[in-house]
Every structure is written in C-alpha cells, then in structure tokens.
Design an enzyme around this catalytic site. Structure first.
Site, PDB file in Angstrom:
ATOM      1  N   SER A 138       0.869  -1.180   0.000  1.00 56.49           N
ATOM      2  CA  SER A 138       0.000   0.000   0.000  1.00 56.49           C
ATOM      3  C   SER A 138       0.900   1.223   0.000  1.00 56.49           C
ATOM      4  O   SER A 138       2.087   1.131   0.355  1.00 56.49           O
ATOM      5  CB  SER A 138      -0.835  -0.015   1.293  1.00 56.49           C
ATOM      6  OG  SER A 138      -1.460   1.231   1.523  1.00 56.49           O
ATOM      7  N   TYR A 151      -2.177  -1.218  10.472  1.00 51.26           N
ATOM      8  CA  TYR A 151      -2.132  -1.339   9.013  1.00 51.26           C
ATOM      9  C   TYR A 151      -0.794  -0.826   8.483  1.00 51.26           C
ATOM     10  O   TYR A 151      -0.142  -1.475   7.653  1.00 51.26           O
ATOM     11  CB  TYR A 151      -3.304  -0.544   8.423  1.00 51.26           C
ATOM     12  CG  TYR A 151      -3.541  -0.729   6.951  1.00 51.26           C
ATOM     13  CD1 TYR A 151      -4.310  -1.793   6.477  1.00 51.26           C
ATOM     14  CD2 TYR A 151      -3.030   0.164   6.020  1.00 51.26           C
ATOM     15  CE1 TYR A 151      -4.556  -1.960   5.112  1.00 51.26           C
ATOM     16  CE2 TYR A 151      -3.269   0.009   4.660  1.00 51.26           C
ATOM     17  CZ  TYR A 151      -4.030  -1.054   4.215  1.00 51.26           C
ATOM     18  OH  TYR A 151      -4.276  -1.208   2.868  1.00 51.26           O
TER      19      TYR A 151
HETATM   20  P1  NAD Z   1     -11.527  -6.094   0.013  1.00 51.44           P
HETATM   21  O1  NAD Z   1     -12.114  -5.954   1.377  1.00 51.44           O
HETATM   22  O2  NAD Z   1     -12.354  -5.791  -1.200  1.00 51.44           O
HETATM   23  O3  NAD Z   1     -10.924  -7.543  -0.198  1.00 51.44           O
HETATM   24  C1  NAD Z   1     -10.213  -8.171   0.800  1.00 51.44           C
HETATM   25  C2  NAD Z   1     -10.166  -9.636   0.471  1.00 51.44           C
HETATM   26  O4  NAD Z   1      -9.472 -10.288   1.550  1.00 51.44           O
HETATM   27  C3  NAD Z   1     -11.562 -10.272   0.398  1.00 51.44           C
HETATM   28  O5  NAD Z   1     -11.551 -11.293  -0.571  1.00 51.44           O
HETATM   29  C4  NAD Z   1     -11.729 -10.875   1.792  1.00 51.44           C
HETATM   30  O6  NAD Z   1     -12.632 -11.975   1.822  1.00 51.44           O
HETATM   31  C5  NAD Z   1     -10.304 -11.324   2.049  1.00 51.44           C
HETATM   32  N1  NAD Z   1     -10.013 -11.560   3.450  1.00 51.44           N
HETATM   33  C6  NAD Z   1     -10.188 -10.717   4.503  1.00 51.44           C
HETATM   34  N2  NAD Z   1      -9.832 -11.340   5.628  1.00 51.44           N
HETATM   35  C7  NAD Z   1      -9.420 -12.578   5.288  1.00 51.44           C
HETATM   36  C8  NAD Z   1      -8.940 -13.708   5.999  1.00 51.44           C
HETATM   37  N3  NAD Z   1      -8.804 -13.684   7.337  1.00 51.44           N
HETATM   38  N4  NAD Z   1      -8.630 -14.825   5.326  1.00 51.44           N
HETATM   39  C9  NAD Z   1      -8.788 -14.881   3.970  1.00 51.44           C
HETATM   40  N5  NAD Z   1      -9.227 -13.854   3.237  1.00 51.44           N
HETATM   41  C10 NAD Z   1      -9.545 -12.720   3.897  1.00 51.44           C
HETATM   42  O7  NAD Z   1     -10.216  -5.170   0.068  1.00 51.44           O
HETATM   43  P2  NAD Z   1      -9.251  -4.612  -1.064  1.00 51.44           P
HETATM   44  O8  NAD Z   1      -9.347  -3.142  -1.022  1.00 51.44           O
HETATM   45  O9  NAD Z   1      -9.430  -5.329  -2.345  1.00 51.44           O
HETATM   46  O10 NAD Z   1      -7.856  -4.985  -0.410  1.00 51.44           O
HETATM   47  C11 NAD Z   1      -6.998  -5.981  -0.918  1.00 51.44           C
HETATM   48  C12 NAD Z   1      -5.582  -5.657  -0.499  1.00 51.44           C
HETATM   49  O11 NAD Z   1      -5.178  -4.424  -1.077  1.00 51.44           O
HETATM   50  C13 NAD Z   1      -5.397  -5.519   1.006  1.00 51.44           C
HETATM   51  O12 NAD Z   1      -4.177  -6.089   1.393  1.00 51.44           O
HETATM   52  C14 NAD Z   1      -5.363  -4.010   1.199  1.00 51.44           C
HETATM   53  O13 NAD Z   1      -4.649  -3.649   2.326  1.00 51.44           O
HETATM   54  C15 NAD Z   1      -4.669  -3.589  -0.069  1.00 51.44           C
HETATM   55  N6  NAD Z   1      -4.855  -2.200  -0.429  1.00 51.44           N
HETATM   56  C16 NAD Z   1      -6.106  -1.698  -0.683  1.00 51.44           C
HETATM   57  C17 NAD Z   1      -6.237  -0.360  -1.027  1.00 51.44           C
HETATM   58  C18 NAD Z   1      -7.563   0.261  -1.337  1.00 51.44           C
HETATM   59  O14 NAD Z   1      -7.624   1.487  -1.475  1.00 51.44           O
HETATM   60  N7  NAD Z   1      -8.631  -0.512  -1.492  1.00 51.44           N
HETATM   61  C19 NAD Z   1      -5.119   0.462  -1.087  1.00 51.44           C
HETATM   62  C20 NAD Z   1      -3.872  -0.086  -0.823  1.00 51.44           C
HETATM   63  C21 NAD Z   1      -3.762  -1.408  -0.496  1.00 51.44           C
END
Ligand code: NAD
Length: 256
Positions: A138, A151
């Site tokens: 991130s 985080y």
């Molecule tokens: P999201 O909530 O849409 O997806 C998260 C995924 O992780 C889902 O499939 C959920 O079921 C799964 N998950 C959560 N807890 C879990 C567990 N204990 N075991 C197995 N699966 C689990 O979120 P996202 O925004 O797509 O985030 C995905 C990644 O990208 C994360 O690591 C997040 O930190 C990172 N990220 C997101 C953003 C953003 O702006 N959305 C920015 C930077 C980084």
C-alpha cells in the site's frame, strides 16, 4: 503468456485480489481463489475466461489453514508458480484506543500470512527455477497516516519482507516484488467512506472527494484493472530483473 502457470491469489473473492486474478487468468494462468463470502460467482467469472479455477477458503489468520491451502493448490495444479499475497483488513483507531485483538488480526492477515504462503511456495519455485511473488502492500507501506498504526506497521513490514525474499532468491528465476496502491474503490475503502460520511454528517460523494483530496493528488481512484496490469507485467520476462521493488500506483500520494 501465463498458459501452464498456476496463480494463487489470497483474498480474491472481491476487490483488488479478484481484479488481479482476472488479469492473470486473461493471460492464461490457472487460478486458485481464496477469501471469504461468495466464491461461486468469482470462480465462474474466472472460468468464463477459459482457464481452470478452484477455491480454498483458508482463513489467512490461521497458519494451519494456510498450510492446507498450499497443499490443496499443489495437489490440484502441481505447483504454485505465481503467489499474490493480497488478503488484507483495516481497522481505524488511535493507538491508545486500538483493540489488541484488532492489532493482532491486522498483523496476522496483512503480514504474517504472507510469510507463511511465501515460505511454503518458495521451495517448488526454486526447484522449477521460476516463480513470481507479488505482495500487495500500500502507499501505507511507504508513508503513514494517523489512526492506522496496525495497518501501517503491517504494510511497512510486507515491504521489508519483499526485499528480504528478493535478496534470498536473487540468483534464481524467482522474483519477489510489492505493489503499493493508493486509494482503490473496493469494499475496504467504501467502509471508510461510509464511516466518514456518518461521522462528519456529509454525503457519501463529499466524503469520497475529501478522502481523495487529502492524499491522492490525481483526485482519481486507482483501478483494479490498473493493478492487474502491473501484476501481469511483474510476471512477464521483461520483469525478470525487477527484484525487491515497492511500486507505487497511487496517483502521486507518496510523491508529495
Ligand atoms: P476487500 O475488502 O475488497 O478484499 C479483501 C479480500 O481479503 C476479500 O476477498 C476478503 O474476503 C479477504 N479476506 C479478509 N480477511 C481474510 C482472511 N482472514 N482470510 C482470507 N481472506 C480474507 O479489500 P481490497 O481493497 O481489495 O484490499 C486488498 C488488499 O489491497 C489488502 O491487502 C489491502 O490492504 C490492499 N490495499 C487496498 C487499497 C484500497 O484502497 N482498497 C489500497 C492499498 C492497499
């Protein structure tokens, strides 16, 4: 380009993980999905791209579940060639109010799970002398924001893990890199927009604009397709010597 390869993407039932799984499937990779919620729809979406897909519901906070998932992937497809460590959660609170259980969960899911998948995937990648590990960090892997101590710690940690694994595999065909997205409009961020709108008594549209304006100079969300495109590049021969990077896709967030 990725025909004959198998990609395991953690947390791929929604958001960024699903977007990356689709981008890798479009290149011909077989996909192992993981995550909570409905798995049938994402699985059908991947299969409609003409590749094989399977699903394992491992809870990424549980090392024994992760071991099961890695065994399942190897049994089903022979080997994990591409590992995308993407599963992640967020919790927002001041450090003095941060629930200890939430700290432990964020570190376990956002950081420690990647250690377990990586340690279990690397031996077969070394044997094949080819492998790609793509860690979804991130902008918070490079800079901090208030009220996100767990985080930010986990994401800085995964950038460090990425570099260490890249060095350990540097003389092999296995690479390890991190992608550092800025704001991407997924359920994880929608929750923060909704919380902000409720807390400040403003519309969801206003909360969304404020969220972008605070951090992301482009004032546009990064898309899952853009992240998928970078993951595909990192899996390509052109990226053979890209090792240990933390690559921002953040609309200028960390350039400030
Ligand atoms: P999201 O909530 O849409 O997806 C998260 C995924 O992780 C889902 O499939 C959920 O079921 C799964 N998950 C959560 N807890 C879990 C567990 N204990 N075991 C197995 N699966 C689990 O979120 P996202 O925004 O797509 O985030 C995905 C990644 O990208 C994360 O690591 C997040 O930190 C990172 N990220 C997101 C953003 C953003 O702006 N959305 C920015 C930077 C980084």
């Amino acid at each position: 380009m990725l025909k004959g390869k198998t990609a395991l993407v953690t947390g791929s039932t929604s958001g960024i993980g699903l977007g990356i799984a689709k981008a890798l499937a479009q290149q011909g990779a077989s996909i192992v999905l993981n995550g909570f919620g409905d798995a049938d729809k994402p699985r059908a979406e991947i299969e409609s791209l003409g590749v094989k897909a399977d699903y394992h519901g491992a809870d990424m906070s549980k090392p024994s579940d992760i071991e099961d998932m890695m065994k399942f992937a190897a049994a089903r497809f022979g080997r994990v060639d591409i590992l995308v460590n993407n599963a992640g959660i967020q919790h927002v609170a001041k450090v003095e109010d941060f629930p200890v259980e939430r700290w432990d969960a964020v570190i376990a899911i956002n950081l420690t799970s990647a250690f377990h998948t990586t340690r279990l995937a690397v031996p077969a990648m070394r044997e094949a002398n080819w492998g790609r590990i793509v860690n979804i960090a991130s902008a918070h892997g490079l800079v901090a924001s208030a009220q996100k101590s767990a985080y930010v710690a986990a994401k800085h940690g995964i950038v460090g893990l990425t570099k260490a694994v890249a060095l350990e595999t540097a003389t092999t065909g296995v690479t390890c890199n991190a992608i550092c997205p800025g704001w991407v409009l997924t359920p994880l961020v929608q929750k923060q927009i909704d919380d902000r709108s409720a807390r400040e008594g403003i519309s969801a549209a206003q909360a969304q604009n404020d969220l972008l304006g605070e951090k992301q100079p482009s004032l546009q969300f990064t898309t899952v397709e853009q992240l998928g495109g970078l993951a595909v590049f990192l899996c390509s021969p052109a990226a053979d010597q890209v090792r240990g990077v933390a690559w921002q896709v953040d609309g200028g967030w960390t350039a400030q």
